[in-house]
Write a protein that holds these residues in place. Structure first.
Motif, short mmCIF file in Angstrom:
data_model
loop_
_atom_site.label_atom_id
_atom_site.label_comp_id
_atom_site.label_asym_id
_atom_site.label_seq_id
_atom_site.Cartn_x
_atom_site.Cartn_y
_atom_site.Cartn_z
N GLY A 102 0.88 -1.17 0.00
CA GLY A 102 0.00 0.00 0.00
C GLY A 102 0.91 1.21 0.00
O GLY A 102 2.02 1.15 0.53
N ASP A 103 0.45 2.32 -0.59
CA ASP A 103 1.32 3.50 -0.76
C ASP A 103 0.45 4.75 -0.66
O ASP A 103 -0.54 4.88 -1.40
CB ASP A 103 1.96 3.39 -2.16
N SER A 104 0.78 5.62 0.28
CA SER A 104 0.01 6.87 0.40
C SER A 104 0.87 7.97 1.00
O SER A 104 1.56 7.76 2.00
CB SER A 104 -1.21 6.64 1.31
N GLY A 165 2.38 8.75 -10.74
CA GLY A 165 1.76 7.65 -10.02
C GLY A 165 2.01 6.34 -10.77
O GLY A 165 2.65 6.34 -11.83
N HIS A 166 1.46 5.26 -10.23
CA HIS A 166 1.89 3.93 -10.70
C HIS A 166 0.92 2.85 -10.27
O HIS A 166 0.15 3.04 -9.33
CB HIS A 166 3.28 3.64 -10.12
N GLY A 167 1.03 1.69 -10.93
CA GLY A 167 0.33 0.51 -10.45
C GLY A 167 0.93 0.06 -9.13
O GLY A 167 2.09 0.36 -8.82
N VAL A 198 -2.47 7.25 -7.27
CA VAL A 198 -2.57 8.58 -7.91
C VAL A 198 -1.91 9.56 -6.95
O VAL A 198 -2.24 9.56 -5.75
CB VAL A 198 -4.04 8.96 -8.17
N GLU A 199 -0.95 10.34 -7.43
CA GLU A 199 -0.16 11.14 -6.49
C GLU A 199 0.31 12.48 -7.04
O GLU A 199 1.48 12.66 -7.36
CB GLU A 199 1.03 10.34 -5.95
N PRO A 200 -0.61 13.46 -7.12
CA PRO A 200 -0.18 14.79 -7.58
C PRO A 200 0.84 15.43 -6.64
O PRO A 200 0.72 15.34 -5.42
CB PRO A 200 -1.48 15.61 -7.59
N PHE A 229 -0.02 14.64 -2.31
CA PHE A 229 -1.09 13.82 -1.74
C PHE A 229 -1.26 12.58 -2.61
O PHE A 229 -1.32 12.70 -3.84
CB PHE A 229 -2.42 14.60 -1.68
N GLU A 230 -1.35 11.42 -1.99
CA GLU A 230 -1.40 10.16 -2.74
C GLU A 230 -2.31 9.15 -2.05
O GLU A 230 -2.23 8.96 -0.83
CB GLU A 230 0.00 9.56 -2.81
N HIS A 231 -3.16 8.52 -2.84
CA HIS A 231 -3.92 7.36 -2.38
C HIS A 231 -3.69 6.20 -3.34
O HIS A 231 -3.56 6.40 -4.55
CB HIS A 231 -5.43 7.65 -2.38
#
Ligand code: MF3
Ligand code: CO
Length: 246
Positions: A102-104, A165-167, A198-200, A229-231
């Motif tokens: 998980g990545d945020s 961002g990435h898979g 997704v990480e702007p 910010f990333e989810h």
């Protein structure tokens, strides 16, 4: 790129651990704490949840989280730097549970911050939601980038283009790339079961960046503040589900 329901269940747990780590760290983000202390708190918390920090040793990265302060865009390495009243800090967290990541990332105020930094945080967070809002099967990767970039430019913020961002899955970084810019109806088609981060990364000034001599820390070219910010999300039948909920 399409994950099975068993895989999505593990990605949901990994994502929840990341979200919970953010919630846990939040109380410590105050003037006087060092970024290294935050790193240690995150490491201990992630381990306590039977997971491992995804970033530690990733391509030689020396810490469990990334701590990027003010003009640092991303990949700031935790250090003895003491957070000051008025700083903003992006904390990027990854956790691996039973082989799935998980990545945020989230950006936080330290004490009282200026109006322009508040503006940056508020609109960078909203740009993430603008990007997520278009996600459903049949939409394209370019639709996400278009939505992020349009919102950012409408609010006079610089969009970092060199990082994307990435898979997410068994690897922290998988296909496809998810840029924060793009054209509508271009790029790969989103399908149910795809998991992406997704990480702007938006800047108060120029979109231009450079990398420090530590070979990790990315800085804005004009030294103006940046936010991130990333989810991690999974594409569902008719939309998306946030896996890294706060
Ligand atoms: N979270 C970052 C990303 O979003 C990854 C950090 S890379 C590391 O892609 F090497 F610093 F771990
Ligand atoms: Co990421």
């Amino acid at each position: 790129m399409i994950k099975s329901s068993e895989e999505i269940e593990l990605l949901r747990i990994a994502g929840q651990i990341v979200g919970d780590t953010h919630n846990y760290l939040k109380q410590f983000i105050k003037p006087g704490i060092t970024t290294k202390e935050l790193d240690k708190l995150a490491y201990d918390y992630i381990i306590s949840r039977d997971a491992t920090p995804s970033f530690l040793n990733y391509e030689g990265y020396p810490a469990s989280i990334c701590t990027s302060v003010n003009e640092e865009v991303v990949h700031g390495i935790p250090s003895n730097r003491v957070l000051q009243d008025g700083d903003i800090i992006s904390i990027d967290i990854g956790a691996c549970y039973k082989g799935y990541h998980g990545d945020s990332a989230w950006s936080y105020p330290v004490g009282n911050i200026s109006e322009e930094k508040k503006y940056l945080l508020e609109h960078t967070e909203q740009s993430l939601y603008e990007g997520l809002s278009v996600i459903k099967p049949g939409m394209k990767i370019g639709d996400i980038g278009y939505a992020v970039e349009k919102y950012a430019l409408d609010h006079k913020l610089g969009v970092v283009k060199e990082l994307v961002g990435h898979g997410v899955g068994k690897h922290l970084h998988e296909s496809p790339d998810v840029p924060n810019y793009g054209k509508k109806n271009t790029g790969m088609t989103l399908r149910k079961g795809m998991v992406i981060a997704v990480e702007p990364m938006l800047n108060l000034g120029t979109a231009d960046i450079y990398i420090l001599d530590d070979d990790w820390t990315i800085i804005t070219a004009d030294d103006k503040p940046s936010a991130h910010f990333e989810h991690t999300i999974v594409v569902t039948k008719d939309g998306y589900e946030i896996l890294t909920k706060r």
